[in-house]
Motif scaffolding. Structure first.
Motif, PDB file in Angstrom:
ATOM      1  N   LEU A  66     -15.479 -35.009 -31.174  1.00  0.00           N
ATOM      2  CA  LEU A  66     -14.024 -35.156 -31.065  1.00  0.00           C
ATOM      3  C   LEU A  66     -13.315 -34.918 -32.393  1.00  0.00           C
ATOM      4  N   LEU A  91     -10.065 -30.571 -25.921  1.00  0.00           N
ATOM      5  CA  LEU A  91     -10.388 -31.924 -25.478  1.00  0.00           C
ATOM      6  C   LEU A  91     -11.018 -31.912 -24.096  1.00  0.00           C
ATOM      7  N   GLU A  92     -10.526 -31.047 -23.229  1.00  0.00           N
ATOM      8  CA  GLU A  92     -11.090 -30.942 -21.888  1.00  0.00           C
ATOM      9  C   GLU A  92     -12.519 -30.411 -21.950  1.00  0.00           C
ATOM     10  N   ARG A 133     -14.699 -33.273 -22.948  1.00  0.00           N
ATOM     11  CA  ARG A 133     -14.884 -34.199 -21.820  1.00  0.00           C
ATOM     12  C   ARG A 133     -15.939 -33.662 -20.856  1.00  0.00           C
ATOM     13  N   PHE A 161     -19.334 -34.187 -22.325  1.00  0.00           N
ATOM     14  CA  PHE A 161     -19.801 -35.566 -22.133  1.00  0.00           C
ATOM     15  C   PHE A 161     -20.374 -35.745 -20.729  1.00  0.00           C
ATOM     16  N   ASP A 162     -19.698 -35.157 -19.745  1.00  0.00           N
ATOM     17  CA  ASP A 162     -20.212 -35.242 -18.366  1.00  0.00           C
ATOM     18  C   ASP A 162     -21.570 -34.559 -18.258  1.00  0.00           C
ATOM     19  N   SER A 184     -18.244 -26.336 -20.034  1.00  0.00           N
ATOM     20  CA  SER A 184     -17.834 -26.896 -21.323  1.00  0.00           C
ATOM     21  C   SER A 184     -17.965 -25.885 -22.451  1.00  0.00           C
TER      22      SER A 184
END
Length: 353
Positions: free
Chosen positions: A252, A261-262, A265, A268-269, A304
């Motif tokens: 981050l 940022l998306e 995220r 992370f998933d 991602s």
């Protein structure tokens, strides 16, 4: 698919500079900026023409309406495979890695945890280790009768953990048979893992009745079935491996916009989806040295847009026992991270032995 050898020297040089600048800054690279880096004889207009050719080949693209370009995944792959100049880590860095990972009196689990933290700290991304689940060794085992036809198996590991399991036994079995079975197993299995115990007893079951009576043999057989049923996992089963990830917050630190940022995220998933990640890393176990996965080259990171730099680590028999590496955005510092991951894998291999 275009290859490095298909490009002329000028195109290779410009592609390399576009990628290196993008990896360093994260910003689109324009022809005017490149003209200050290139030889004086090369004008900004000439650079623009070359960049247009590279874009037509699918190696760079313009993310916005500006004139700046960034590498595509194909461009990154060409750079990594054919244009990247990989350095080596310094002696100071080697000592730093060894001091942090090795330490003193560390268990295997501590070594792996420190390795993932160290990789995260030096790469400014997330460090990870995939390892087999190490089974505790057996310290003591005892059969305790609880009612006719059932007994409690009390298992104590070297780490002090206690497990209790109920097994079926022949009705009317005398307490002496349970004691005999307990003594037999403790004499042979102390210091062994459950998997090792299963192998040892499977070899001995054929001659067991020559040393013990049939009832005791049945107790041992029943107990063995209980342990293997509770512990058995296939080495190919992702759930038979443990995943350690450290440094997610570092991902981050370099977020510039909401779309970045998306992507984080989504990453992370991806990390949370342990089964898919471990299956992917299983591919790295087949590699001889460092492997690099870029973006959508694998389905797990197609959304991602992330990269992995991974390397297997081996035991003294040169058998692959796990994988470690770095996961982060596609603009990782590959030149620095590749030798760092390679050295850490070799160090971990030595330490776990």
């Amino acid at each position: 698919m275009v290859a490095v050898k298909d490009l002329n020297d000028r195109s290779r040089d410009i592609l390399r500079r576009v990628v290196e600048t993008y990896l360093e800054t994260g910003d689109p690279v324009g022809s005017r900026f490149l003209s200050r880096l290139m030889p004086m004889s090369l004008s900004a207009a000439s650079i623009r023409n070359v960049m247009s050719d590279l874009e037509a080949l699918g190696l760079i693209f313009s993310p916005h309406t500006s004139a700046g370009r960034v590498p595509t995944e194909a461009g990154l792959r060409m750079f990594v495979d054919g244009l990247l100049e990989i350095g080596d880590i310094s002696e100071d860095e080697r000592r730093q890695i060894e001091a942090q990972v090795a330490g003193q009196h560390r268990s295997v689990e501590d070594v792996l945890d420190e390795a993932s933290k160290m990789l995260s700290g030096l790469s400014h991304a997330a460090g990870f280790v995939v390892a087999p689940k190490y089974e505790a060794s057996l310290k003591h085992l005892e059969f305790v009768p609880i009612d006719p036809g059932r007994a409690l198996v009390v298992i104590v590991t070297e780490g002090g953990e206690v497990e209790n399991r109920v097994i079926d036994i022949p009705k009317g079995l005398p307490p002496s048979a349970l004691t005999e079975a307990s003594n037999y197993l403790n004499a042979r299995l102390r210091g062994r893992t459950f998997e090792e115990a299963k192998t040892i007893l499977a070899d001995e079951m054929k001659t067991l009745t020559t040393e013990l009576n049939e009832l005791t043999s049945r107790v041992i057989s029943s107990g063995l079935a209980t342990w293997s049923g509770a512990k058995a996992t296939s080495n190919d089963d992702p759930l038979s491996k443990s995943l350690i990830v450290r440094g997610r917050a570092r991902l981050l630190e370099d977020v510039h916009a909401m779309e970045d940022l998306e992507r984080v995220r989504l990453l992370f998933d991806d990390i949370e989806n342990k089964r898919d990640l471990v299956q992917l890393l299983g591919l790295a176990e087949q590699a001889d040295g460092v492997r690099i996965f870029i973006g959508s080259e694998n389905k797990l990171f197609s959304l991602s847009g992330s990269s992995l730099v991974v390397s297997p680590y081996m035991d003294r028999s040169q058998r692959v026992v796990g994988v470690l590496g770095v996961i982060g955005p596609t603009r990782l510092n590959y030149a620095r991270i590749i030798p760092m991951v390679d050295y850490t894998a070799k160090l971990v291999g030595r330490l776990i032995n």
